[in-house]
Design a protein around this motif. Structure first.
Motif, short mmCIF file in Angstrom:
data_model
loop_
_atom_site.label_atom_id
_atom_site.label_comp_id
_atom_site.label_asym_id
_atom_site.label_seq_id
_atom_site.Cartn_x
_atom_site.Cartn_y
_atom_site.Cartn_z
N GLY A 409 0.85 -1.18 0.00
CA GLY A 409 0.00 0.00 0.00
C GLY A 409 0.90 1.23 0.00
N TRP A 410 0.80 2.04 -1.05
CA TRP A 410 1.73 3.14 -1.29
C TRP A 410 0.98 4.46 -1.17
N PHE A 411 1.42 5.30 -0.23
CA PHE A 411 0.72 6.55 0.10
C PHE A 411 1.76 7.66 0.14
N GLN A 412 1.61 8.64 -0.78
CA GLN A 412 2.58 9.73 -0.81
C GLN A 412 1.94 10.97 -1.43
N GLY A 413 2.44 12.13 -1.11
CA GLY A 413 2.09 13.36 -1.80
C GLY A 413 0.61 13.69 -1.79
N ARG A 414 0.20 14.48 -2.78
CA ARG A 414 -1.18 14.92 -2.88
C ARG A 414 -2.04 13.86 -3.57
N LEU A 422 -2.99 7.04 -9.24
CA LEU A 422 -1.91 7.28 -10.20
C LEU A 422 -0.56 7.39 -9.50
N GLY A 423 -0.36 6.52 -8.50
CA GLY A 423 0.93 6.44 -7.86
C GLY A 423 1.06 7.22 -6.57
N ASN A 424 -0.03 7.83 -6.10
CA ASN A 424 0.01 8.50 -4.80
C ASN A 424 -0.89 7.85 -3.76
N ARG A 425 -1.90 7.11 -4.22
CA ARG A 425 -2.76 6.33 -3.32
C ARG A 425 -3.02 4.99 -4.01
N SER A 426 -1.99 4.14 -4.04
CA SER A 426 -2.03 2.93 -4.88
C SER A 426 -1.63 1.68 -4.12
N PHE A 427 -2.20 0.55 -4.54
CA PHE A 427 -1.61 -0.76 -4.27
C PHE A 427 -0.62 -1.04 -5.39
N LEU A 428 0.59 -1.46 -5.02
CA LEU A 428 1.62 -1.76 -6.01
C LEU A 428 2.05 -3.22 -5.89
N GLY A 497 -5.13 -9.03 -24.83
CA GLY A 497 -3.80 -8.55 -25.19
C GLY A 497 -3.61 -7.06 -25.05
N THR A 498 -4.49 -6.39 -24.31
CA THR A 498 -4.41 -4.94 -24.14
C THR A 498 -4.04 -4.58 -22.71
N ALA A 499 -3.71 -3.32 -22.52
CA ALA A 499 -3.44 -2.80 -21.18
C ALA A 499 -3.88 -1.34 -21.12
N ARG A 500 -4.19 -0.88 -19.92
CA ARG A 500 -4.58 0.52 -19.68
C ARG A 500 -3.46 1.20 -18.90
N PRO A 501 -2.54 1.87 -19.58
CA PRO A 501 -1.32 2.32 -18.92
C PRO A 501 -1.43 3.68 -18.26
N GLN A 502 -0.59 3.88 -17.25
CA GLN A 502 -0.22 5.21 -16.79
C GLN A 502 1.24 5.40 -17.16
N THR A 503 1.53 6.40 -17.97
CA THR A 503 2.91 6.70 -18.29
C THR A 503 3.40 7.79 -17.34
N VAL A 504 4.51 7.54 -16.68
CA VAL A 504 5.00 8.42 -15.61
C VAL A 504 6.19 9.23 -16.10
N ARG A 505 6.08 10.54 -15.99
CA ARG A 505 7.19 11.43 -16.35
C ARG A 505 7.95 11.82 -15.09
N ARG A 506 9.26 11.85 -15.21
CA ARG A 506 10.11 12.08 -14.05
C ARG A 506 9.85 13.43 -13.40
N HIS A 507 9.64 14.47 -14.18
CA HIS A 507 9.46 15.79 -13.59
C HIS A 507 8.06 16.00 -13.02
N ILE A 508 7.12 15.11 -13.36
CA ILE A 508 5.76 15.24 -12.84
C ILE A 508 5.63 14.54 -11.49
N ASN A 509 6.10 13.30 -11.39
CA ASN A 509 6.03 12.56 -10.13
C ASN A 509 7.39 11.89 -9.90
N PRO A 510 8.39 12.67 -9.49
CA PRO A 510 9.76 12.15 -9.43
C PRO A 510 9.94 10.97 -8.48
N ARG A 511 9.24 10.98 -7.36
CA ARG A 511 9.43 9.89 -6.39
C ARG A 511 8.86 8.58 -6.92
#
Length: 570
Positions: A409-414, A422-428, A497-511
């Motif tokens: 359980g990953w909890f960070q930032g806003r 999208l990576g701030n309130r996620s199960f990873l 054979g499909t996926a629903r991606p989130q593409t993460v940019r370093r300057h948007i969510n660096p952690r």
């Protein structure tokens, strides 16, 4: 200048902007812990004012996403339904009376309620058209100076679909489709026919289930339920499938004869149900692609903005990207009604006040955040042992745990605005494990076996996974995965054979980018399985929500900022 935007019926939310910059946006459900919260968003407003560091007295404009006096068309539709069936008429009248008495009339009291709760203020209050707020929520925060705009949902006041064109500070409507012809209501009715619950937002389940079926009933749907009327219009035959009756799980003799009996909630899902879902999904996609062809021919714009609840259909969005004549597509992360709070604020700022545009929405992180010490204090109050680690130690350690099979359980930032984590309130978890989807759905998320899980990936490798560069920070499109990566990340590749991606940019969510990168160093796959941090409730908002979920659920570790909690010792 501060402007406050509000939505209040379903998915109540608030947004505040300052001189055109988005300061805060949040759904009321995250505070109330009631999914799709309906009502005045007091806690969301309080958060927005606090985040902006102001009081209500500093707000110059308040905008609502609804014109409550627009009732004539709905009343006429209710009267017309009486000629079809008494049950249909009763369902509409009962719903209409409840909406008018409990919701619409209450909207006229909102200025007074705001001042009573938050203090005196000389703000100007605006009642705005629902679909124009949807359109504004996409166009005015997009990177486009000009764009075609299509908004689709269940219904606004009386409009279900709006074709528009946006140029600079102006959104100009081109055509409206009105009740009872609604793509959103069609899909919701199918949702209940399949034994799910439209009021719980279960349309996602139909889309996920559709990948397992074949469109066996396509011809029936296209000829008798949802049919094209020319190449720029459609009709829904409510005599065959009616949204209001479907709310009560009542269906016509014709549709039962053609599709078989409706599935009861909790009943086993069969191949027939999968094929019904596939048929409804395909006819929705084909209809929208036809509408977009007309919109392109009408506007000749290369850019497209989408909004409304139907724009959450990520499988449809994938086809739009690949098959429509538009070259670029923008969909903001809260495309449903919550996002109308965003659109209402920007509609006032740009279209009514004619203030210049400068903001582009590149991420969804506009909710509450909590300091490392606040997270630690919540853990102490819960009596939970934890370690405090700097990122240099924490991120490689968490990445290694995930690579070894842990669910974190990953909890960070806003917190994220909109329904996607999208990576701030996620199960990873590890996307390489083929059994991880079943484990998460069955043992952690406590939901249906067929629900897909999504990948978060470094944007830099999107071309390897999809065969072409792709940018989607909001996890709102579905694309086909290359053969190589289907076998490398099976937990996040759907059966088709499909996926629903989130593409993460370093300057948007660096952690978050660094965590994915650390996982890539260990495994050679810079992709994480990412699903929302919640179990049969809204996504967690506060540290206390995350701790409560950790105490009641079955996952291995909890990260609250730099605080690490292990269920089992390493």
């Amino acid at each position: 200048m501060y402007i406050l935007g509000l939505t209040t019926l379903g998915d109540a939310a608030a947004t505040i902007i300052r001189d055109g910059e988005l300061i805060a946006a949040v759904e009321e459900e995250r505070f109330s812990r009631i999914k799709h919260h309906s009502g005045f968003p007091f806690q969301s407003i309080q958060y927005c004012l606090r985040e902006a560091g102001i009081s209500l007295a500093d707000v110059e404009h308040v905008a609502l996403y609804w014109k409550p006096w627009v009732l004539w068309h709905k009343a006429m539709q209710a009267l017309k339904s009486a000629a079809i069936s008494r049950d249909m008429f009763k369902a509409r009248v009962d719903r209409g009376i409840k909406q008018v008495s409990e919701s619409y009339l209450g909207m006229f009291t909102y200025p007074r309620r705001l001042r009573k709760r938050f203090g005196p203020s000389h703000f100007r209050f605006h009642y705005l058209e629902h679909h124009l707020c949807h359109a504004a929520s996409a166009f005015f925060v997009s990177p486009f100076e000009k764009a075609a705009i299509l908004t689709m949902d269940g219904t606004g006041e009386d409009t279900t679909t709006l074709f528009s064109i946006g140029k600079g500070l102006e959104i100009k409507p081109l055509k409206r489709i009105k009740l009872p012809h609604s793509l959103g209501q069609f899909y919701s009715a199918v949702t209940n026919f399949l034994g799910f619950d439209m009021f719980a937002g279960d349309e996602w389940k139909v889309m996920g289930l559709a990948a397992y079926g074949e469109p066996e009933y396509y011809d029936f749907f296209s000829k008798r339920v949802l049919s094209l009327n020319g190449h720029h219009d459609f009709q829904v035959n409510i005599r065959v499938l009616d949204h209001h009756l479907a709310k009560h799980y009542q269906f016509s003799e014709e549709i039962v004869r053609e599709l078989g009996p409706p599935r009861r909630p909790g009943e086993e899902i069969t191949e027939r149900h999968q094929n019904i879902a596939a048929s409804a999904q395909r006819i929705l996609e084909d209809t929208v692609l036809r509408l977009l062809q007309w919109l392109y021919e009408k506007t000749r714009e290369e850019n497209l903005c989408l909004a409304g609840g139907v724009a959450f259909n990520s499988v449809m969005n994938g086809r739009i990207i690949n098959e429509s004549p538009f070259k670029r597509v923008f969909i903001q992360p809260a495309a449903g009604d919550a996002g109308c709070s965003l659109g209402a604020a920007y509609y006032v700022y740009h279209q009514l006040l004619r203030r210049p545009r400068s903001f582009v929405m590149e991420h969804a992180y506009y909710g509450p955040s909590f300091s490392n010490e606040e997270c630690a204090e919540a853990l102490r109050n819960a009596g939970i042992e934890f370690e405090i680690l700097p990122d240099e130690e924490l991120l490689p350690r968490v990445a290694r745990m995930i690579a070894e099979g842990a669910v974190v359980g990953w909890f960070q930032g806003r917190m994220e605005f909109g329904p996607r984590a999208l990576g701030n309130r996620s199960f990873l978890a590890d996307p390489r494990r083929a059994d991880m989807r079943e484990l998460l759905n069955k043992k952690v998320k406590l939901r249906e076996w067929f629900r897909p899980l999504a990948p978060s990936m470094l944007e830099e490798i999107s071309h390897k996974i999809f065969g072409k560069a792709h940018y989607d920070p909001f996890m709102i499109t579905v694309l086909s995965v290359t053969e190589e990566y289907r076998s490398r990340i099976p937990a996040v590749v759907h059966i088709d054979g499909t996926a629903r991606p989130q593409t993460v940019r370093r300057h948007i969510n660096p952690r978050y980018w660094r965590l994915i990168n650390e996982f890539g160093k260990i495994t050679g796959v810079p992709v994480l399985l990412n699903t929302s941090f919640n179990i049969q409730e809204p996504i967690v908002c506060r540290p206390e929500d995350a701790i409560r979920t950790f105490q009641s659920a079955n996952f291995d570790a909890l990260v609250l900022e730099n605080n690490l909690v292990l269920r089992y010792k390493e």
